[in-house]
Design a protein around this motif. Structure first.
Motif, PDB file in Angstrom:
ATOM      1  N   LYS A 212     -18.871  -0.244  13.060  1.00 55.02           N
ATOM      2  CA  LYS A 212     -18.645  -1.679  13.154  1.00 55.02           C
ATOM      3  C   LYS A 212     -19.052  -2.291  11.835  1.00 55.02           C
ATOM      4  O   LYS A 212     -20.198  -2.119  11.437  1.00 55.02           O
ATOM      5  CB  LYS A 212     -19.452  -2.289  14.293  1.00 55.02           C
ATOM      6  N   PRO A 213     -18.201  -2.942  11.118  1.00 56.02           N
ATOM      7  CA  PRO A 213     -16.779  -3.117  11.402  1.00 56.02           C
ATOM      8  C   PRO A 213     -16.007  -1.824  11.165  1.00 56.02           C
ATOM      9  O   PRO A 213     -16.488  -0.924  10.491  1.00 56.02           O
ATOM     10  CB  PRO A 213     -16.341  -4.193  10.416  1.00 56.02           C
ATOM     11  N   ARG A 214     -14.808  -1.761  11.714  1.00 57.77           N
ATOM     12  CA  ARG A 214     -13.968  -0.583  11.539  1.00 57.77           C
ATOM     13  C   ARG A 214     -12.525  -1.012  11.352  1.00 57.77           C
ATOM     14  O   ARG A 214     -12.143  -2.113  11.716  1.00 57.77           O
ATOM     15  CB  ARG A 214     -14.089   0.376  12.712  1.00 57.77           C
ATOM     16  N   TRP A 215     -11.772  -0.130  10.741  1.00 58.68           N
ATOM     17  CA  TRP A 215     -10.355  -0.376  10.474  1.00 58.68           C
ATOM     18  C   TRP A 215      -9.520   0.713  11.133  1.00 58.68           C
ATOM     19  O   TRP A 215     -10.025   1.775  11.466  1.00 58.68           O
ATOM     20  CB  TRP A 215     -10.091  -0.376   8.966  1.00 58.68           C
ATOM     21  N   ASP A 216      -8.266   0.425  11.322  1.00 56.37           N
ATOM     22  CA  ASP A 216      -7.295   1.408  11.803  1.00 56.37           C
ATOM     23  C   ASP A 216      -6.293   1.640  10.682  1.00 56.37           C
ATOM     24  O   ASP A 216      -5.913   0.703   9.976  1.00 56.37           O
ATOM     25  CB  ASP A 216      -6.551   0.899  13.042  1.00 56.37           C
ATOM     26  N   VAL A 217      -5.870   2.878  10.544  1.00 58.19           N
ATOM     27  CA  VAL A 217      -4.857   3.208   9.546  1.00 58.19           C
ATOM     28  C   VAL A 217      -3.704   3.902  10.253  1.00 58.19           C
ATOM     29  O   VAL A 217      -3.912   4.719  11.148  1.00 58.19           O
ATOM     30  CB  VAL A 217      -5.435   4.084   8.404  1.00 58.19           C
ATOM     31  N   SER A 218      -2.495   3.522   9.901  1.00 55.67           N
ATOM     32  CA  SER A 218      -1.300   4.173  10.429  1.00 55.67           C
ATOM     33  C   SER A 218      -0.364   4.438   9.260  1.00 55.67           C
ATOM     34  O   SER A 218      -0.465   3.801   8.217  1.00 55.67           O
ATOM     35  CB  SER A 218      -0.624   3.315  11.493  1.00 55.67           C
ATOM     36  N   VAL A 219       0.527   5.392   9.459  1.00 52.46           N
ATOM     37  CA  VAL A 219       1.467   5.767   8.407  1.00 52.46           C
ATOM     38  C   VAL A 219       2.860   5.779   9.022  1.00 52.46           C
ATOM     39  O   VAL A 219       3.069   6.356  10.090  1.00 52.46           O
ATOM     40  CB  VAL A 219       1.117   7.148   7.828  1.00 52.46           C
ATOM     41  N   ASP A 220       3.819   5.129   8.344  1.00 52.61           N
ATOM     42  CA  ASP A 220       5.184   5.113   8.860  1.00 52.61           C
ATOM     43  C   ASP A 220       5.917   6.408   8.492  1.00 52.61           C
ATOM     44  O   ASP A 220       5.353   7.292   7.842  1.00 52.61           O
ATOM     45  CB  ASP A 220       5.937   3.867   8.396  1.00 52.61           C
ATOM     46  N   ALA A 221       7.156   6.515   8.900  1.00 53.01           N
ATOM     47  CA  ALA A 221       7.943   7.737   8.682  1.00 53.01           C
ATOM     48  C   ALA A 221       8.145   8.046   7.200  1.00 53.01           C
ATOM     49  O   ALA A 221       8.366   9.201   6.842  1.00 53.01           O
ATOM     50  CB  ALA A 221       9.299   7.612   9.379  1.00 53.01           C
ATOM     51  N   LYS A 222       8.028   7.041   6.348  1.00 48.09           N
ATOM     52  CA  LYS A 222       8.195   7.249   4.908  1.00 48.09           C
ATOM     53  C   LYS A 222       6.869   7.504   4.194  1.00 48.09           C
ATOM     54  O   LYS A 222       6.829   7.566   2.970  1.00 48.09           O
ATOM     55  CB  LYS A 222       8.890   6.042   4.282  1.00 48.09           C
ATOM     56  N   GLY A 223       5.784   7.629   4.971  1.00 44.25           N
ATOM     57  CA  GLY A 223       4.481   7.920   4.386  1.00 44.25           C
ATOM     58  C   GLY A 223       3.753   6.720   3.821  1.00 44.25           C
ATOM     59  O   GLY A 223       2.806   6.868   3.060  1.00 44.25           O
ATOM     60  N   ARG A 224       4.158   5.507   4.211  1.00 53.20           N
ATOM     61  CA  ARG A 224       3.529   4.288   3.710  1.00 53.20           C
ATOM     62  C   ARG A 224       2.427   3.838   4.668  1.00 53.20           C
ATOM     63  O   ARG A 224       2.682   3.643   5.853  1.00 53.20           O
ATOM     64  CB  ARG A 224       4.576   3.195   3.532  1.00 53.20           C
ATOM     65  N   PRO A 225       1.204   3.637   4.173  1.00 60.60           N
ATOM     66  CA  PRO A 225       0.082   3.269   5.050  1.00 60.60           C
ATOM     67  C   PRO A 225       0.033   1.783   5.392  1.00 60.60           C
ATOM     68  O   PRO A 225       0.478   0.940   4.628  1.00 60.60           O
ATOM     69  CB  PRO A 225      -1.141   3.665   4.228  1.00 60.60           C
ATOM     70  N   THR A 226      -0.526   1.512   6.569  1.00 62.20           N
ATOM     71  CA  THR A 226      -0.833   0.159   7.015  1.00 62.20           C
ATOM     72  C   THR A 226      -2.276   0.158   7.495  1.00 62.20           C
ATOM     73  O   THR A 226      -2.681   1.042   8.246  1.00 62.20           O
ATOM     74  CB  THR A 226       0.113  -0.278   8.147  1.00 62.20           C
ATOM     75  N   LEU A 227      -3.049  -0.832   7.057  1.00 62.50           N
ATOM     76  CA  LEU A 227      -4.443  -0.991   7.478  1.00 62.50           C
ATOM     77  C   LEU A 227      -4.582  -2.251   8.312  1.00 62.50           C
ATOM     78  O   LEU A 227      -4.006  -3.289   7.973  1.00 62.50           O
ATOM     79  CB  LEU A 227      -5.365  -1.147   6.269  1.00 62.50           C
ATOM     80  N   THR A 228      -5.336  -2.164   9.388  1.00 63.47           N
ATOM     81  CA  THR A 228      -5.680  -3.356  10.163  1.00 63.47           C
ATOM     82  C   THR A 228      -7.159  -3.297  10.508  1.00 63.47           C
ATOM     83  O   THR A 228      -7.662  -2.218  10.776  1.00 63.47           O
ATOM     84  CB  THR A 228      -4.859  -3.450  11.480  1.00 63.47           C
ATOM     85  N   PRO A 229      -7.863  -4.392  10.491  1.00 62.95           N
ATOM     86  CA  PRO A 229      -7.469  -5.735  10.074  1.00 62.95           C
ATOM     87  C   PRO A 229      -7.397  -5.838   8.546  1.00 62.95           C
ATOM     88  O   PRO A 229      -7.409  -4.824   7.854  1.00 62.95           O
ATOM     89  CB  PRO A 229      -8.587  -6.609  10.634  1.00 62.95           C
ATOM     90  N   SER A 230      -7.374  -7.074   8.047  1.00 61.11           N
ATOM     91  CA  SER A 230      -7.314  -7.295   6.602  1.00 61.11           C
ATOM     92  C   SER A 230      -8.609  -6.828   5.935  1.00 61.11           C
ATOM     93  O   SER A 230      -9.620  -6.602   6.596  1.00 61.11           O
ATOM     94  CB  SER A 230      -7.108  -8.780   6.305  1.00 61.11           C
ATOM     95  N   VAL A 231      -8.556  -6.688   4.630  1.00 61.35           N
ATOM     96  CA  VAL A 231      -9.728  -6.324   3.824  1.00 61.35           C
ATOM     97  C   VAL A 231     -10.171  -7.587   3.096  1.00 61.35           C
ATOM     98  O   VAL A 231      -9.375  -8.221   2.405  1.00 61.35           O
ATOM     99  CB  VAL A 231      -9.379  -5.211   2.814  1.00 61.35           C
ATOM    100  N   TRP A 232     -11.441  -7.940   3.281  1.00 61.84           N
ATOM    101  CA  TRP A 232     -11.969  -9.151   2.659  1.00 61.84           C
ATOM    102  C   TRP A 232     -13.300  -8.801   2.015  1.00 61.84           C
ATOM    103  O   TRP A 232     -14.279  -8.532   2.706  1.00 61.84           O
ATOM    104  CB  TRP A 232     -12.148 -10.237   3.699  1.00 61.84           C
ATOM    105  N   LEU A 233     -13.322  -8.795   0.697  1.00 63.11           N
ATOM    106  CA  LEU A 233     -14.545  -8.487  -0.038  1.00 63.11           C
ATOM    107  C   LEU A 233     -15.398  -9.745  -0.139  1.00 63.11           C
ATOM    108  O   LEU A 233     -14.948 -10.757  -0.652  1.00 63.11           O
ATOM    109  CB  LEU A 233     -14.213  -7.952  -1.430  1.00 63.11           C
ATOM    110  N   LYS A 234     -16.625  -9.661   0.341  1.00 60.99           N
ATOM    111  CA  LYS A 234     -17.510 -10.826   0.350  1.00 60.99           C
ATOM    112  C   LYS A 234     -18.253 -10.984  -0.976  1.00 60.99           C
ATOM    113  O   LYS A 234     -18.813 -12.031  -1.246  1.00 60.99           O
ATOM    114  CB  LYS A 234     -18.535 -10.704   1.485  1.00 60.99           C
ATOM    115  N   LYS A 235     -18.282  -9.911  -1.799  1.00 62.30           N
ATOM    116  CA  LYS A 235     -18.979  -9.954  -3.091  1.00 62.30           C
ATOM    117  C   LYS A 235     -18.022  -9.545  -4.185  1.00 62.30           C
ATOM    118  O   LYS A 235     -16.954  -9.001  -3.919  1.00 62.30           O
ATOM    119  CB  LYS A 235     -20.182  -9.000  -3.075  1.00 62.30           C
ATOM    120  N   GLY A 236     -18.416  -9.790  -5.406  1.00 59.25           N
ATOM    121  CA  GLY A 236     -17.590  -9.384  -6.540  1.00 59.25           C
ATOM    122  C   GLY A 236     -16.366 -10.271  -6.684  1.00 59.25           C
ATOM    123  O   GLY A 236     -16.459 -11.490  -6.713  1.00 59.25           O
TER     124      GLY A 236
END
Length: 113
Positions: free
Chosen positions: A74-98
């Protein structure tokens, strides 16, 4: 100097949309390798269990982003890959620093918030 930064950001945004989509590379082990590719995402997999996804920040700052994908995290993300090998991440990525980037990875493309 501000104009040069704006032009560099504009070029990065154009490349992100028109360049090749990001891919998912799989490595053995429960942690990320010391060197990450410039554009692609890396999935750490150990004995068939996915642990984390790593990537360099797409804004160009060079920050290494590590996202946990194990069920207990926690927190955690899910990753999936479509038939063409392109990744999708959920939820969004939000950097709180930098650089404070906030984005989605969908179909191998960065979508800025």
């Amino acid at each position: 100097m501000k104009i040069a930064k704006k032009i560099a950001k504009w070029l990065r945004d154009i490349w992100a949309q028109l360049g090749p989509p990001r891919r998912l590379r799989i490595v053995r082990g429960d942690s990320l390798p010391p060197q990450l590719p410039r554009r692609d995402l890396v999935l750490a997999r150990d004995d068939g269990e996915d642990w984390c996804v790593g990537m360099r920040c797409p804004c160009g700052c060079g920050h290494v982003i590590e996202l946990l994908i194990i069920a207990e995290a926690k927190p955690r993300w899910d990753v999936s890959v479509d038939a063409k090998g392109r990744p999708t991440l959920t939820p969004s990525v939000w950097l709180k620093k930098g650089c404070r980037s906030h984005f989605w990875i969908r179909g191998g493309r960065v979508h800025w918030c």
